[in-house]
Design a protein around this motif. Structure first.
Motif, PDB file in Angstrom:
ATOM      1  N   ILE A 143     -13.518 -59.882  40.988  1.00 25.86           N
ATOM      2  CA  ILE A 143     -14.305 -61.021  41.501  1.00 25.86           C
ATOM      3  C   ILE A 143     -13.475 -61.807  42.530  1.00 25.86           C
ATOM      4  O   ILE A 143     -13.968 -62.190  43.593  1.00 25.86           O
ATOM      5  CB  ILE A 143     -14.744 -61.934  40.331  1.00 25.86           C
ATOM      6  CG1 ILE A 143     -15.713 -61.183  39.427  1.00 25.86           C
ATOM      7  CG2 ILE A 143     -15.362 -63.229  40.844  1.00 25.86           C
ATOM      8  CD1 ILE A 143     -15.912 -61.803  38.051  1.00 25.86           C
ATOM      9  N   GLU A 144     -12.195 -62.005  42.202  1.00 19.22           N
ATOM     10  CA  GLU A 144     -11.340 -62.770  43.120  1.00 19.22           C
ATOM     11  C   GLU A 144     -11.224 -62.059  44.475  1.00 19.22           C
ATOM     12  O   GLU A 144     -11.352 -62.674  45.534  1.00 19.22           O
ATOM     13  CB  GLU A 144      -9.963 -62.888  42.482  1.00 19.22           C
ATOM     14  CG  GLU A 144      -9.116 -63.995  43.034  1.00 19.22           C
ATOM     15  CD  GLU A 144      -7.767 -63.976  42.327  1.00 19.22           C
ATOM     16  OE1 GLU A 144      -7.754 -64.078  41.080  1.00 19.22           O
ATOM     17  OE2 GLU A 144      -6.756 -63.811  43.035  1.00 19.22           O
ATOM     18  N   ARG A 145     -11.022 -60.747  44.431  1.00 15.91           N
ATOM     19  CA  ARG A 145     -10.898 -59.986  45.684  1.00 15.91           C
ATOM     20  C   ARG A 145     -12.211 -60.032  46.468  1.00 15.91           C
ATOM     21  O   ARG A 145     -12.229 -60.172  47.673  1.00 15.91           O
ATOM     22  CB  ARG A 145     -10.537 -58.516  45.408  1.00 15.91           C
ATOM     23  CG  ARG A 145      -9.163 -58.301  44.814  1.00 15.91           C
ATOM     24  CD  ARG A 145      -8.065 -58.294  45.869  1.00 15.91           C
ATOM     25  NE  ARG A 145      -7.759 -59.611  46.379  1.00 15.91           N
ATOM     26  CZ  ARG A 145      -6.920 -60.476  45.807  1.00 15.91           C
ATOM     27  NH1 ARG A 145      -6.273 -60.156  44.713  1.00 15.91           N
ATOM     28  NH2 ARG A 145      -6.704 -61.653  46.330  1.00 15.91           N
ATOM     29  N   ALA A 146     -13.347 -59.930  45.744  1.00 17.40           N
ATOM     30  CA  ALA A 146     -14.645 -59.970  46.431  1.00 17.40           C
ATOM     31  C   ALA A 146     -14.865 -61.353  47.048  1.00 17.40           C
ATOM     32  O   ALA A 146     -15.343 -61.475  48.183  1.00 17.40           O
ATOM     33  CB  ALA A 146     -15.774 -59.637  45.455  1.00 17.40           C
ATOM     34  N   ALA A 147     -14.478 -62.412  46.319  1.00 13.86           N
ATOM     35  CA  ALA A 147     -14.669 -63.769  46.840  1.00 13.86           C
ATOM     36  C   ALA A 147     -13.775 -63.989  48.062  1.00 13.86           C
ATOM     37  O   ALA A 147     -14.193 -64.586  49.061  1.00 13.86           O
ATOM     38  CB  ALA A 147     -14.369 -64.798  45.744  1.00 13.86           C
TER      39      ALA A 147
END
Ligand code: HEM
Length: 436
Positions: free
Chosen positions: A111-115
């Motif tokens: 999720i962090e990488r996608a955000a």
């Protein structure tokens, strides 16, 4: 009907347009088709029952096909390319890292990488979404599986070098030719050196520090293989290289294709945004949301059906194998084309239409569809070990992006496909992000 040429057989027609070639072969010859790629007799088997037979029930009679056999120059005895006992042994070692509990743990990184990825997009500026998703998935695989960060450009360039060698896979003697300093062979050698250099330094660092970061690489470097002996440095390199390559590009392609489909179908995109807004309370999803987003999951399923990153799987027969009245001889190649089976109107009405409702319980339904009419992750003992990882990354990635952006096509830049080892968008996949 095409005419097969002496010596090269159907190789020129195959190489000039692979998707068209396999599609017209299926149209002309049906589910059991025969042609020749250079010196190799090839059988194209395009029925779900034959997929099950070759990959599951009769899998012992086959080994990996020519492309993956030749990929061993880069991937060695990593999971994707190893055979027999070596494969079984490595699969046992790697499997715990893909337990569903572990994947839930990786979800926060995904999720962090996608955000971060979606956060770097510039409103209304055309964007190569595929380059973005590749960067995102390389970083996720490096962080979750190898417990480190890697230089993304090195991985991307090495992958491009590696994929460019696809065209050589069906040439006679290409294993021996691999040492020659020409064209794609030079690129293959360069890619291999870059990738091995990068992976070796990550492995050496971990071994020297002895630090256990709780990731897969730590387990492989610091653990033992059951007999008390650590994996050799060659085995570690093969496994880490395999996971870095197999663990990112396929998911990156899936997510990019899903975004392309949403951009081309604004009303479905609107419904996806409604679903995401109803489930996600903050500015991004949390791990548990992966199971609460049925429409996002259906969109990813349709992307995997319409643009399967593994568009064709290869095997080589080890023993005689009969299909109806035909006999496949030991040494013959067998191709199982997801591209054909996933677009077959017998299992998928209007197969070229994007219709996520096929995957929803209140939609067109799947009751009378054969199990192996959909096999984006392969099947049987060699089924993708990263399937759960990929689903979680793609669904949460889609939700993270949909929470923030609405995407539109770029006029004059249609999607063009490039079927190499994986099915990639040729020249990138361009979309325009609009803030919501
Ligand atoms: C949408 C994403 C993905 C697709 C479509 C995909 C597809 C496949 C397919 C079709 C195979 C079987 C190949 C064969 O039998 O010849 C496979 C095997 C494999 N995949 Fe994936 N994959 C994906 C994501 C991943 C991820 C995220 C990882 C790792 C993190 C991964 C690692 C592997 C490995 C190691 C194998 C070899 C497994 C074995 O033979 O034991 N894949 N994948």
């Amino acid at each position: 009907m095409r005419r097969s040429l002496p010596v090269v057989g159907d190789l020129p027609a195959f190489q000039s347009d692979r998707l068209r070639f396999i599609t017209s072969t299926h149209r002309d010859q049906g589910d059991v088709a025969r042609f020749r790629l250079g010196p190799f007799p090839v059988w194209q088997l395009a029925h779900p029952d034959l997929v099950r037979s070759v990959l599951v029930t009769d899998a012992a009679g086959f080994r990996k096909g020519m492309v993956l056999q030749r990929a061993r120059v880069v991937l060695g005895d990593g999971l994707l390319t190893a055979e027999g006992d070596v494969h079984r042994h490595h699969r046992d070692l790697v499997q715990p890292a893909f337990h569903s509990r572990r994947i839930t743990g990786y979800a926060s990184v995904m999720i962090e990488r996608a955000a971060d990825t979606a956060g770097a997009w510039v409103p209304r500026e055309p964007l190569d979404v595929h380059a973005s998703t590749v960067r995102m998935t390389v970083e996720t695989a490096a962080s979750t599986l190898l417990g480190t960060s890697v230089d993304v450009s090195t991985v991307e360039e090495a992958l491009a070098d590696f994929l460019s060698a696809y065209k050589l896979a069906f040439l006679p003697f290409s294993e021996k030719l691999q040492a020659l300093p020409v064209g794609p062979l030079r690129r293959l050698q360069r890619g291999r050196q870059r990738l091995h250099g990068l992976v070796d330094s990550v492995v050496a660092e971990r071994a020297a520090s002895g630090h256990d970061g709780g990731d897969l690489l730590s387990a492989l470097v610091l653990g033992s293989d059951g007999d008390g002996a650590a994996l050799s440095s060659q085995e570690l390199r093969d496994e880490a290289t395999t996971l870095l390559l197999a663990g990112h590009e396929t998911t990156a392609n899936t997510l990019a294709y899903a975004l392309h489909l949403l951009a081309a179908h604004p009303s479905v995109q609107g419904s996806v945004q409604d679903e995401v807004d109803a489930v996600v309370t903050g500015d991004r999803p949390v791990a548990a949301d992966a199971d609460r987003l049925p429409l996002c999951r259906a969109v990813v399923s349709e992307a995997l059906r319409m643009y399967p990153p593994s568009w064709m799987m290869g095997r080589q027969a080890l023993v005689e194998y009969s299909v109806g009245s035909q006999v496949i001889q030991p040494g013959d190649l067998v191709l199982l084309p997801q591209w054909i089976v996933h677009h077959d109107p017998r299992w998928w009405p209007q197969p070229y239409s994007f219709d996520p409702s096929r995957w929803l319980s209140d939609g067109a339904g799947s009751a009378d569809r054969p199990r192996w009419a959909f096999f984006p992750f392969g099947a049987g003992l060699r089924r993708c070990i990263g399937e759960g990882f990929a689903w979680t990354e793609a669904v949460l990635g889609l939700a993270t992006i949909a929470r923030r952006w609405r995407l539109r096509p770029v006029p004059g830049r249609p999607l063009r496909l490039e079927p190499l080892i994986t099915l990639r968008p040729r020249g990138g996949l361009w979309l325009i992000p609009e803030p919501r």
